[in-house]
Scaffold this motif. Structure first.
Motif, PDB file in Angstrom:
ATOM      1  N   SER A  78       0.835  -1.204   0.000  1.00  0.00           N
ATOM      2  CA  SER A  78       0.000   0.000   0.000  1.00  0.00           C
ATOM      3  C   SER A  78       0.867   1.250   0.000  1.00  0.00           C
ATOM      4  CB  SER A  78      -0.889   0.007   1.238  1.00  0.00           C
ATOM      5  OG  SER A  78      -0.085   0.246   2.379  1.00  0.00           O
ATOM      6  N   VAL A  79       0.263   2.362  -0.390  1.00  0.00           N
ATOM      7  CA  VAL A  79       0.970   3.646  -0.414  1.00  0.00           C
ATOM      8  C   VAL A  79       1.570   3.946   0.958  1.00  0.00           C
ATOM      9  CG1 VAL A  79       0.733   6.129  -0.795  1.00  0.00           C
ATOM     10  CG2 VAL A  79      -0.606   4.541  -2.158  1.00  0.00           C
ATOM     11  N   HIS A  80       0.792   3.689   1.985  1.00  0.00           N
ATOM     12  CA  HIS A  80       1.226   3.971   3.345  1.00  0.00           C
ATOM     13  C   HIS A  80       2.481   3.166   3.711  1.00  0.00           C
ATOM     14  CE1 HIS A  80       0.741   5.256   7.452  1.00  0.00           C
ATOM     15  NE2 HIS A  80       1.028   4.020   7.813  1.00  0.00           N
ATOM     16  N   GLN A  81       2.488   1.899   3.342  1.00  0.00           N
ATOM     17  CA  GLN A  81       3.663   1.050   3.609  1.00  0.00           C
ATOM     18  C   GLN A  81       4.879   1.553   2.852  1.00  0.00           C
ATOM     19  OE1 GLN A  81       1.781  -2.593   2.244  1.00  0.00           O
ATOM     20  NE2 GLN A  81       1.987  -3.503   4.282  1.00  0.00           N
ATOM     21  N   ILE A  82       4.651   1.950   1.624  1.00  0.00           N
ATOM     22  CA  ILE A  82       5.747   2.368   0.755  1.00  0.00           C
ATOM     23  C   ILE A  82       6.522   3.543   1.350  1.00  0.00           C
ATOM     24  CG2 ILE A  82       6.209   3.507  -1.462  1.00  0.00           C
ATOM     25  CD1 ILE A  82       4.107   1.697  -2.680  1.00  0.00           C
ATOM     26  N   ILE A  83       5.812   4.486   1.939  1.00  0.00           N
ATOM     27  CA  ILE A  83       6.471   5.653   2.547  1.00  0.00           C
ATOM     28  C   ILE A  83       7.417   5.186   3.652  1.00  0.00           C
ATOM     29  CG2 ILE A  83       6.119   7.739   3.936  1.00  0.00           C
ATOM     30  CD1 ILE A  83       3.454   8.094   2.398  1.00  0.00           C
ATOM     31  N   ASN A  84       6.942   4.273   4.469  1.00  0.00           N
ATOM     32  CA  ASN A  84       7.792   3.787   5.558  1.00  0.00           C
ATOM     33  C   ASN A  84       8.971   2.953   5.058  1.00  0.00           C
ATOM     34  OD1 ASN A  84       6.481   5.032   7.743  1.00  0.00           O
ATOM     35  ND2 ASN A  84       4.847   3.487   7.615  1.00  0.00           N
ATOM     36  N   TYR A  85       8.831   2.380   3.872  1.00  0.00           N
ATOM     37  CA  TYR A  85       9.941   1.629   3.285  1.00  0.00           C
ATOM     38  C   TYR A  85      11.004   2.548   2.679  1.00  0.00           C
ATOM     39  CZ  TYR A  85       7.702  -2.970   3.574  1.00  0.00           C
ATOM     40  OH  TYR A  85       7.156  -4.143   3.997  1.00  0.00           O
ATOM     41  N   GLY A  86      10.679   3.828   2.545  1.00  0.00           N
ATOM     42  CA  GLY A  86      11.689   4.768   2.047  1.00  0.00           C
ATOM     43  C   GLY A  86      11.466   5.296   0.641  1.00  0.00           C
TER      44      GLY A  86
END
Ligand SMILES: Nc1ncnc2c1ncn2[C@@H]1O[C@H](COP(=O)(O)OP(=O)(O)OP(=O)(O)O)[C@@H](O)[C@H]1O
Ligand SMILES: [Mg+2]
Length: 266
Positions: A78-86
């Motif tokens: 998800s978009v939200h996960q992607i941000i936390n992945y960097g």
């Protein structure tokens, strides 16, 4: 595999009968400033929207190396996960909160990283207070590093567009990105502001060791900042290489023939 932060393989997406992106592959090395160029309607924004999960491609694979070195298929997250992945992005129009100070706008960018709950933050528990202080310190460090410290307490709405563009880039750093994706950063900027932005992009790469993917019409900016460039037309790759190789490429020249480099819009 890879020393690259992002690898796009055989990406395709159609709208009705139109193949907006057609079997496109390219790879962005760690800490590389990478440009995606092409004439109007070539499919640049569509590629961008596939990577940032705005569109779902019909086929292809997008592999991203996260800030912990793990390889993930972006299309499965998800978009939200992607941000936390960097993976961070800026928007084509500046999306800052006008009524807030510059530094508070950066703090909002850190929100996905808070470990305390919204409730703890609302009641300002000691832990939330500590966390807030830590983020504020980091935001100030970023502004300092990028030469924006004197703007920290200015209200965003009072600042010129060129400054806000820089602040938007600075804000992406709050999420500790490995790759920042920038959509037409020079749109709406004058020549001096564009040069300042080019410097900012290089500083961000040099100080924070993150790669940058930019979709941009301003050939001056692309040629002066990007180490590698992928040129596309009708959704297909025309050429990939260094700025010099791209400039000298016949097919690229033909695709641009009779077109002004700066007839940007969208
Ligand atoms: N949501 C959509 N629905 C239908 N067609 C679309 C959609 N998004 C893009 N397209 C079409 O896909 C093609 C590629 O468009 P895209 O916006 O990616 O081009 P671009 O390279 O970003 O162009 P520009 O330089 O003008 O911004 C165009 O023909 C466009 O009309
Ligand atoms: Mg576009």
């Amino acid at each position: 595999m890879m020393n690259s932060v992002l690898k796009v393989e055989n990406l395709s997406i159609s709208f009705g009968g139109l193949k907006a992106v057609d079997d496109l592959s390219f790879e962005i090395g760690d800490k590389m400033i990478y440009g995606l160029i092409g004439p109007n309607g070539a499919g640049k924004t569509t590629v961008f929207n596939c990577i940032t999960k705005f569109y779902t491609p019909n086929s292809g694979k997008v592999t991203f190396k996260t800030n912990t070195g793990e390889q993930i298929n972006l299309l499965e997250h998800s978009v939200h996960q992607i941000i936390n992945y960097g993976l961070a992005r800026t928007f084509q129009n500046v999306e800052l909160i006008n009524d807030l100070s510059i530094i508070d706008n950066l703090l909002i960018g850190a929100h996905s990283q808070y470990k305390t709950s919204a409730l703890q933050q609302a009641f300002l528990t000691p832990r939330a207070r500590r966390e807030e202080k830590e983020h504020r310190g980091r935001a100030m460090d970023i502004l300092n590093q990028l030469g924006l410290a004197d703007k920290a307490n200015e209200i965003a709405g009072s600042q010129p567009y060129g400054v806000l563009k820089n602040v938007e880039l600075a804000r992406t750093l709050m999420s500790r990105p490995k790759l920042i994706i920038i959509d037409e950063p020079a749109a709406g900027l004058n020549e001096t502001e564009t040069e300042a932005l080019a410097e900012m992009i290089k500083k961000i790469r040099d100080y924070y060791h993150c790669a940058v993917l930019m979709v941009e019409h301003d050939m001056g900016l692309v040629m002066s900042t990007c180490e590698r460039i992928c040129a596309i037309n009708f959704g297909k790759k025309l050429a990939e290489g260094t700025p010099d190789e791209i400039k000298q490429n016949k097919e690229v020249q033909e695709a641009y023939l009779g077109k002004d480099d700066d007839d940007a819009e969208n």
